[in-house]
Design an enzyme around this catalytic site. Structure first.
Site, PDB file in Angstrom:
ATOM      1  N   SER A  49      36.920  46.879  29.048  1.00  0.00           N
ATOM      2  CA  SER A  49      37.635  47.877  29.851  1.00  0.00           C
ATOM      3  C   SER A  49      37.601  49.211  29.107  1.00  0.00           C
ATOM      4  CB  SER A  49      39.078  47.432  30.062  1.00  0.00           C
ATOM      5  OG  SER A  49      39.765  47.444  28.812  1.00  0.00           O
ATOM      6  N   ASP A  84      33.874  47.282  32.362  1.00  0.00           N
ATOM      7  CA  ASP A  84      34.751  46.778  33.423  1.00  0.00           C
ATOM      8  C   ASP A  84      35.586  47.937  33.985  1.00  0.00           C
ATOM      9  OD1 ASP A  84      36.015  44.815  34.987  1.00  0.00           O
ATOM     10  OD2 ASP A  84      37.569  44.465  33.474  1.00  0.00           O
ATOM     11  N   HIS A  85      35.612  48.087  35.283  1.00  0.00           N
ATOM     12  CA  HIS A  85      36.385  49.158  35.943  1.00  0.00           C
ATOM     13  C   HIS A  85      36.124  50.521  35.312  1.00  0.00           C
ATOM     14  CE1 HIS A  85      38.604  46.648  38.696  1.00  0.00           C
ATOM     15  NE2 HIS A  85      38.704  45.768  37.730  1.00  0.00           N
ATOM     16  N   ASP A 105      34.091  51.904  39.223  1.00  0.00           N
ATOM     17  CA  ASP A 105      35.211  51.637  40.113  1.00  0.00           C
ATOM     18  C   ASP A 105      35.573  52.922  40.837  1.00  0.00           C
ATOM     19  OD1 ASP A 105      37.520  51.035  41.412  1.00  0.00           O
ATOM     20  OD2 ASP A 105      38.564  50.191  39.680  1.00  0.00           O
ATOM     21  N   GLU A 135      32.877  48.661  43.523  1.00  0.00           N
ATOM     22  CA  GLU A 135      34.079  48.016  44.089  1.00  0.00           C
ATOM     23  C   GLU A 135      34.474  48.662  45.409  1.00  0.00           C
ATOM     24  OE1 GLU A 135      37.407  47.361  41.459  1.00  0.00           O
ATOM     25  OE2 GLU A 135      38.836  47.802  43.045  1.00  0.00           O
ATOM     26  N   HIS A 177      44.705  41.443  39.758  1.00  0.00           N
ATOM     27  CA  HIS A 177      44.671  41.224  38.308  1.00  0.00           C
ATOM     28  C   HIS A 177      46.012  40.687  37.831  1.00  0.00           C
ATOM     29  CE1 HIS A 177      41.570  44.556  38.665  1.00  0.00           C
ATOM     30  NE2 HIS A 177      40.890  43.557  38.150  1.00  0.00           N
ATOM     31  N   GLY A 209      40.471  36.579  38.082  1.00  0.00           N
ATOM     32  CA  GLY A 209      40.186  35.142  38.032  1.00  0.00           C
ATOM     33  C   GLY A 209      41.303  34.274  37.468  1.00  0.00           C
TER      34      GLY A 209
HETATM   35  P1  13P Z   1      42.653  38.704  35.255  1.00  0.00           P
HETATM   36  O1  13P Z   1      43.248  39.495  34.146  1.00  0.00           O
HETATM   37  O2  13P Z   1      43.593  38.470  36.368  1.00  0.00           O
HETATM   38  O3  13P Z   1      42.005  37.467  34.772  1.00  0.00           O
HETATM   39  O4  13P Z   1      41.501  39.631  35.875  1.00  0.00           O
HETATM   40  C1  13P Z   1      40.443  40.068  35.070  1.00  0.00           C
HETATM   41  C2  13P Z   1      39.590  41.057  35.753  1.00  0.00           C
HETATM   42  O5  13P Z   1      39.403  41.022  36.943  1.00  0.00           O
HETATM   43  C3  13P Z   1      38.945  42.089  34.930  1.00  0.00           C
HETATM   44  O6  13P Z   1      38.260  43.005  35.698  1.00  0.00           O
END
Ligand code: 13P
Length: 287
Positions: A49, A84-85, A105, A135, A177, A209
């Site tokens: 991230s 990520d994002h 994102d 996204e 999340h 997830g």
């Molecule tokens: P969680 O933290 O709910 O497992 O989600 C992780 C996620 O989607 C990172 O982009």
């Protein structure tokens, strides 16, 4: 060697399994995820991230550490290093730093601006062989103590973003999340099917997830989800194992605590979480 996520996700889509994206925060997490993927002969995606990148002193540090560790541990399974994002600026920083995959994102921009910026980043990423995720439909989570229910993406918007040439698409299907509220209605498989119908053979990404029941995960995979992101569950297992170790007081014995020993139970706990997820997602033996 680090690779783009494209080939591993196309294979996952064809083979009806999903590749796990596990977020990393430091050396221990990275080592645990890499060793477990290797042990299970599974492809894997390391998610970073913007915040984790900053914590580790920047994306260049992260890329250098991951590349060196992949080599020194003798990892042979495909590993993608993925933002990520990512923000628009963050995407360019990661491209420059040597990441092999990025997520832009743009879900908070009006759709026209999301399209414009995504188009530009698709070219920038593909010119250097990186994969790119986009996204549609914001994937919420806990904000100010209030947990949202999760949005559902508009399938037509998904089609317009997919048509820009991204390699994978994160579409909101009621996922969020972090923790799911007790009255969470579950994933919207109608939305997932409608999105899939519009976008055809493009790997779909399921964020959030952590905490989704196993049967829903399996159904989502059968409907075209090929990448599943997990972060909170690793954080929880790491924290629980570390707390247990500290409470046992072992770190206070003798000459004082050994930082490597202090972090070892948490690192083992992450391995166990990653093992469970790789088994659930069906990617073991698919490297
Ligand atoms: P969680 O933290 O709910 O497992 O989600 C992780 C996620 O989607 C990172 O982009």
């Amino acid at each position: 060697m680090l690779v783009s996520a494209k080939e591993m996700l196309d294979k996952a889509l064809a083979g009806k399994y999903a590749v796990g994206q596990f977020n990393i925060n430091n050396l221990e997490w990275t080592k645990s995820v890499l060793l477990t993927a290797q042990e299970m002969n599974s492809p894997v995606i390391l998610g970073v991230s913007e915040g984790a990148g900053k914590y580790m002193t920047g994306f260049e540090t992260v890329a250098a550490m991951v590349k060196a560790m992949d080599k020194s541990l003798g990892i042979t399974v495909p590993v993608a290093l993925h933002l990520d994002h990512g923000t628009y600026e963050g995407c360019y920083k990661c491209i420059k730093a040597g990441f092999t995959s990025i997520m832009f994102d743009g879900s908070h921009y009006p759709i026209e601006e999301n399209i414009e910026k995504t188009t530009e980043l698709v070219h920038a990423a593909h010119n250097l062989g990186l994969s790119i995720e986009a996204e549609v439909g914001s994937i919420g989570g806990e904000e100010d103590g209030v947990i949202g229910m999760g949005e559902c993406a508009d399938p037509n918007e998904c089609k317009s973003i997919a048509d820009l040439g991204v390699d994978m698409l994160a579409a909101g299907i009621g996922n969020i999340h972090g923790k799911y509220p007790a009255n969470w209605p579950g994933l919207s498989f109608d939305t997932l099917a409608a999105v899939k119908e519009k976008i055809g053979d493009m790997p779909l990404v399921l964020h959030g997830g952590t905490g989704i029941p196993a049967d829903m995960i399996q159904k989502a995979i059968s409907l075209g989800v090929s990448k599943i992101n997990v972060n909170t569950e690793c954080q929880l297992s790491f924290a629980a194992a570390t707390r247990k170790y500290v409470e046992a007081g072992k770190d206070l014995e003798g000459k004082g605590f050994d930082p490597r020993k202090l972090l070892a139970p948490g690192a083992e706990a992450i391995k166990e979480t990653v093992r469970e997820k790789i088994n659930l997602f069906g990617s073991a033996g698919k490297a």
